[in-house]
Structures are given as C-alpha cells and as structure tokens.
Write an enzyme that holds these catalytic residues in place. Structure first.
Site, PDB file in Angstrom:
ATOM      1  N   GLY A  14      52.834  36.937  32.803  1.00 28.59           N
ATOM      2  CA  GLY A  14      52.015  37.198  31.619  1.00 28.59           C
ATOM      3  C   GLY A  14      52.591  36.449  30.423  1.00 28.59           C
ATOM      4  O   GLY A  14      52.549  36.907  29.281  1.00 28.59           O
ATOM      5  N   TYR A 148      43.060  52.413  31.009  1.00 31.22           N
ATOM      6  CA  TYR A 148      44.323  51.749  30.624  1.00 31.22           C
ATOM      7  C   TYR A 148      45.447  52.780  30.558  1.00 31.22           C
ATOM      8  O   TYR A 148      46.532  52.568  31.104  1.00 31.22           O
ATOM      9  CB  TYR A 148      44.099  51.080  29.265  1.00 31.22           C
ATOM     10  CG  TYR A 148      45.305  50.416  28.659  1.00 31.22           C
ATOM     11  CD1 TYR A 148      45.872  49.282  29.234  1.00 31.22           C
ATOM     12  CD2 TYR A 148      45.856  50.895  27.465  1.00 31.22           C
ATOM     13  CE1 TYR A 148      46.959  48.658  28.648  1.00 31.22           C
ATOM     14  CE2 TYR A 148      46.937  50.267  26.872  1.00 31.22           C
ATOM     15  CZ  TYR A 148      47.490  49.152  27.468  1.00 31.22           C
ATOM     16  OH  TYR A 148      48.561  48.533  26.877  1.00 31.22           O
TER      17      TYR A 148
END
Ligand code: SER
Length: 317
Positions: A14, A148
């Site tokens: 990431g 999430y």
C-alpha cells in the site's frame, strides 16, 4: 540518503497510499533506499517515492504475495493496503475481501516465511455507536456499524491471535483521521479535514459533507508516521496491547476547523451539506484516550490544529 550498513529488509504494502507514500520515504531515510520495497496494486510511485525498489502486487493474491516475500525476504512488513470507510459502505463485500483477504495473506506468509515484525493499521472506525464517545478508553465496546469498522475489529483480533498463537510480532495503531498535503486520502469519512485546505486555497470556499458540530479525533501525518516508526522500534516487552493502540493528537469540530482555515486564508467561506458520511462520523468517538500508548512506549504528539493548519497552508501554496 542510503545507509549501506543497514541489514533490515522492509516491505511496505500500500506504498502509494496516503500513509504509505510518506512512510516509505521516512523508512528509506533511516534504512537506505534499497532496503525498503514499495508495493502497490496499481499505481506507480512518482517523485521521491520512486527512489528505490517497487513491485506491483495485489495483496489479495496469495501466490503473487508469496513470490514477492520469497524474492525479497523481508524481516519487517508494513501492510497498509485497504479500503476506507466511505468506499467500504458502497461495496461492503469488496471491503471485506480486500481488507481481510490481504491481512490473512500477510499474516500467514509472515509466519511461514520468517518475517519478524508486522505492522497493520486499525482505526477509530473499530468503535461504534454504543462505545463511549468522549475520551474513548483503550478497552471498551467494539461494535462498529460500518463494514470498514467490522474489518478493523476482525483484523485487530487476528493480529493479537498471530502474536499469542505463533509469536509473530504484530503491532497496530488505531489511527484517528489523518491529515496530509502530499497524497490525498481516498474514500474516507475524515477526508473533509484534508479537502478543506485544498479547496480553501484553490477556490476560497468548501462545502463540508458533515455538519458544523461534527467532532472527530485527528492527527497531522508527520505525527502519524513518527508514531508508527516509534511503535515498531519499541522493545517488544513494552508492547502490552496486541490488538491495537488508541492514538490521537487533537479533536475539533468542522466549524472550528473552518474558523482556523479562515484565519489563514482571507475571504474563505464554507457551507455544510451532510451526506451518508455524517452517519458514519456520528458512530465514531469524538475524542480518544491514548494514555496506554503514552505510558507503554512513550507516545507524544507534536501538532495541534493551529500548528498543523499553518504547515498545511504553507505547503499547499
Ligand atoms: N480516516 C478513515 C476513514 O475516514 C478512518 O480510519 O475512513
């Protein structure tokens, strides 16, 4: 700057995201450009992020990730890839698949291929509407209502499990909203606290997607990067929390933020048009008790709203 003496081999997954793009640069300053492999699923590193090895790998693809680990033999992995809260609500199945699929790959491969340390980001999103919202304690109700948040609670428990069961040194922080000028966040609920600075300078106005009274915990990115590295460098015996540490620097309302921006950008005006993200914000804490992080490994923030705003405006200009 390179340090050829460093034996460390770090993989950052990431690497082109909001946190990764700044973390890679800091880690390379410390350990040398060649010691830190930047991994992203699509986007290609630009600018100073390009000064070192890069690999394009989707962390949900276990075989591809295994081959990456075998080629680079990392001793430390920072796994930052994931979907944020607002994007996650648009496609919850994908949020689960990406956030949990990639984390289980990283944890299993780290255990099996000799990685010593893993970092994984949790969030204030691990909390939910039944959690005390002010000065939220380290140990409290974790019943989030976003996908999430569900992936963050699940992930925290998995991190702790791999430590308890396999001795894998996994460490984690519950980041508040992170504010930076280098790489924009993508699809988060706290994004307004970044967007307001860019829009104030570009257009002189900003339409908040939350109401003026919305208060959330926040942090300027240099503090977040330093917290991450300090947590990872702390001696293992100091790490008493193996789910994820509460972490914060400041809390302010959207209206207070707008006033501070107006002090720096003359003629700035704003409006408020709350959308679906208001409900997400309302389910999260207003302020965080991070005394465990301060006591266990010496966490101390440096930036408050005023100091951060002065730097954001100067750098965006
Ligand atoms: N900043 C994140 C979001 O808004 C919270 O971790 O989704």
């Amino acid at each position: 700057m390179t340090n050829p003496m460093s034996e460390k081999k770090i993989v950052v997954i990431g690497a082109t995201g909001q946190i990764g793009s700044e973390l890679v640069v800091e880690l390379r300053k410390k350990h040398g450009d060649q010691q830190v492999v930047a991994v992203s699923s699509r986007s290609v590193p630009k600018g100073e992020l390009a000064n070192g090895p890069h690999e394009t790998v989707d962390a949900t693809d276990r075989d591809a990730l295994k081959s990456l680990f075998e080629r680079h033999c990392p001793d430390t992995v920072y796994h930052l890839a994931g979907l944020l809260s607002a994007t996650g609500e648009k496609d919850p199945a994908r949020a689960w698949a990406v956030n949990i699929g990639s984390l289980t790959n990283v944890l299993d491969l780290s255990r099996d291929l000799g990685v010593r340390q893993v970092f994984w980001p949790s969030s204030i999103a691990a909390f939910g509407p039944t959690t005390p919202r002010d000065n939220t304690p380290q140990n409290t109700v974790l019943a989030p209502t976003t996908m999430y948040g569900v992936t963050k609670v699940t992930g925290e428990l998995l991190c702790q499990y791999y430590w308890v069961k396999y001795g894998l040194d996994v460490r984690s922080l519950r980041y508040p909203g992170l504010i930076s000028y280098k790489t924009p966040p993508g699809g988060g609920t706290t994004d307004y606290a970044v967007a307001v600075y860019f829009e104030a300078i570009r257009n002189g106005n900003y339409d908040f997607f939350v109401g003026p009274d919305t208060v959330l915990p926040m942090m300027y990115m240099p503090d977040a990067i330093r917290a991450t590295i300090e947590l990872m460098e702390a001696p293992a015996e100091k790490i008493k929390v193996r789910t994820s540490y509460n972490l914060t620097a400041m809390s302010f309302s959207a209206e207070e933020l707008a006033k501070t921006v107006a002090d720096h950008v003359s003629g700035f005006s704003c409006s408020y048009s709350p959308d679906f993200r208001q409900q997400i914000a309302d389910s999260w804490p207003r302020s965080i008790d991070d005394s465990a992080a301060r006591k266990d490994w010496g966490w101390k923030h440096e930036y408050d709203l005023e100091r951060m705003t002065a730097e954001m405006i100067k750098n965006i200009k």
